[in-house]
Write an enzyme that holds these catalytic residues in place. Structure first.
Site, short mmCIF file in Angstrom:
data_model
loop_
_atom_site.label_atom_id
_atom_site.label_comp_id
_atom_site.label_asym_id
_atom_site.label_seq_id
_atom_site.Cartn_x
_atom_site.Cartn_y
_atom_site.Cartn_z
N SER A 1 32.03 33.10 41.09
CA SER A 1 32.94 34.17 41.47
C SER A 1 32.19 35.45 41.79
O SER A 1 31.15 35.75 41.20
CB SER A 1 33.92 34.44 40.31
OG SER A 1 34.65 35.63 40.52
N TYR B 1 35.48 38.05 47.13
CA TYR B 1 36.58 39.00 47.23
C TYR B 1 36.16 40.03 48.28
O TYR B 1 35.06 40.60 48.19
CB TYR B 1 36.84 39.70 45.90
CG TYR B 1 37.58 38.88 44.89
CD1 TYR B 1 38.83 38.34 45.18
CD2 TYR B 1 37.05 38.66 43.62
CE1 TYR B 1 39.52 37.60 44.25
CE2 TYR B 1 37.74 37.91 42.68
CZ TYR B 1 38.97 37.38 42.99
OH TYR B 1 39.66 36.64 42.07
N THR C 1 38.82 34.35 48.81
CA THR C 1 40.11 34.42 48.11
C THR C 1 41.00 35.43 48.81
O THR C 1 40.62 36.58 48.99
CB THR C 1 39.91 34.82 46.64
OG1 THR C 1 39.18 33.77 45.98
CG2 THR C 1 41.25 35.02 45.94
N LYS D 1 40.88 30.39 50.23
CA LYS D 1 41.44 30.04 48.92
C LYS D 1 42.66 30.91 48.63
O LYS D 1 42.58 32.13 48.68
CB LYS D 1 40.39 30.26 47.83
CG LYS D 1 40.84 29.89 46.42
CD LYS D 1 39.73 30.11 45.42
CE LYS D 1 40.13 29.68 44.02
NZ LYS D 1 41.29 30.44 43.49
N HIS E 1 46.58 31.01 42.34
CA HIS E 1 45.68 31.79 41.49
C HIS E 1 45.92 31.47 40.02
O HIS E 1 45.83 32.33 39.15
CB HIS E 1 45.86 33.29 41.74
CG HIS E 1 44.60 34.08 41.64
ND1 HIS E 1 43.80 34.36 42.72
CD2 HIS E 1 43.96 34.66 40.58
CE1 HIS E 1 42.76 35.08 42.34
NE2 HIS E 1 42.83 35.26 41.04
#
Length: 387
Positions: A107, A130, A156, A252, A276
């Site tokens: 992540s 992100y 994402t 995603k 999520h």
């Protein structure tokens, strides 16, 4: 040590091992947690067709995800704050994934950095992005992921703003953290957890820290991340990312067939059907419910994956039957990590592998490529739900 037979056993052990605020951060969802419950309820409602006298001795779980050979159709999902579940958590989970022959996804909001994970494993891993207002960060972290040999980038798209998670507010898990007598006492009564985190390589968001040149620690990095969430994110940003990223690109956070078609039109190599983990928009269907419609819409144009609610090998088998090419696990591996460190992640993957193998045998399929909607008691069609 208690006997561990399923992921729930590890969940209960994790609940005892880590502070309440940390456990509830991974365990709970947003608002009234309707989507969180739907993810599990919808999976549980699906029924298999049991088949017999079909030579159940040997089953082949090997397959490909994004063109890469994997030992089974499972990957570790990107999860934030993993290094607070256990010291060096991302590195430990990446090693367990590599040992199991599957992929780990790091992540953006990890504690360990891209470079830390690179140093922990020999083979490739994947990275999740992100997109913040500060596009300079995106450019830098994409380049770092490329240099580290990441072979796929997961963007994402379902977090332009954060869904409220009531437990985090009540537990003081905010940026900066709200310290109370209760949560300080809770931390101090978990000495093994505290020791593992304090002995970990990092105590802040490693990837953001790198960009901020280590100024301010976890408070500054967390505040920067919160202040830079970009509510203007749109499809044009996917085209911009494509220009900077040379590898496989996966979107995603898709829950609707029309958005899946747009992802395919943008040249995505894959999508993850995801809500999520029930942590954003509350009141959505469980991901398994929307999966077959999305797979029917774009499954011939890109790879369709699923996350949110996967707790065992039978869940994976149901998702594959409904059109997924593989599943990503988040909470499941975090429970194992919090409970037993790297050995706990390995245990989760072993449990899932064996449950998938046995369930394939009892539904009459010998390989991943043979799995279809025929193994389900009620097959999905356009006029009725699959449950």
């Amino acid at each position: 040590m208690p006997v561990i037979t399923n992921v729930e056993d590890l969940r209960q052990l994790a609940r005892r091992k880590v502070p309440k605020a940390i456990f509830e951060y991974i365990d709970h969802g947003s608002y009234d947690q309707l989507s969180l419950a739907a993810n599990r309820n919808d999976i549980n409602a699906i029924r298999f067709r049991q088949r017999v006298l079909i030579d159940a001795e040997t089953r082949d779980l090997k397959t490909k995800m994004l063109g890469e050979d994997v030992a089974m159709p499972i990957a570790i999902a990107p999860t934030g704050l993993t290094g607070l579940m256990h010291g060096d958590g991302e590195m430990l989970a990446a090693r367990a994934a590599e040992a199991a022959g599957i992929r780990f996804t790091l992540s953006t909001m990890s504690i360990c950095s891209i470079e830390d994970v690179r140093s922990a494993v020999k083979g490739p891993f994947w990275f999740q992005l992100y997109v913040f207002k500060d596009r300079g960060f995106s450019e830098e972290v994409i380049e770092r992921a490329n240099v580290a040999g990441c072979t796929a980038l997961f963007v994402t798209v379902d977090l332009p703003m954060r869904g409220q998670r009531h437990c985090d507010i009540k537990n003081g898990l905010t940026v900066p953290p709200r310290l109370t007598t209760r949560n300080v006492f809770d931390v101090m009564t978990r000495p093994a957890w505290l020791s593992s985190v304090l002995m970990g390589k990092r105590k802040s968001f490693g990837n953001i820290d790198h960009y901020l040149r280590k100024k301010g620690g976890i408070w500054a990095a967390g505040r920067w991340g919160g202040d830079n969430m970009d509510a203007t994110l749109s499809w044009k940003d996917i085209a911009w990312i494509r220009k900077h990223w040379p590898g496989k690109l996966v979107i995603k956070g898709i829950l609707d067939p029309e958005d899946a078609k747009l992802a395919a039109n943008e040249g995505a190599d894959g999508i993850v059907v995801s809500n999520h983990g029930g942590r954003q928009l509350d009141g959505t269907p469980g991901t398994i419910t929307v999966l077959p419609r999305i797979a029917d819409a774009v499954g011939d144009r890109l790879e369709v994956f699923l996350d949110s609610g996967i707790r065992g090998g039978q869940d994976v088998l149901k998702a594959l039957a409904l059109g997924a090419k593989g599943c990503f696990i988040g909470r499941a591996y975090l429970y194992g990590l919090a409970a037993m460190g790297e050995a706990g992640v390995a245990k989760v993957l072993s449990i899932m592998r064996e449950e998938l193998r046995v369930s394939m045998s009892l539904t009459g399929v010998k390989s991943i490529s043979e799995i279809s909607r025929d193994i389900l008691y009620d097959r999905y069609d356009d006029t009725r739900r699959n449950v």
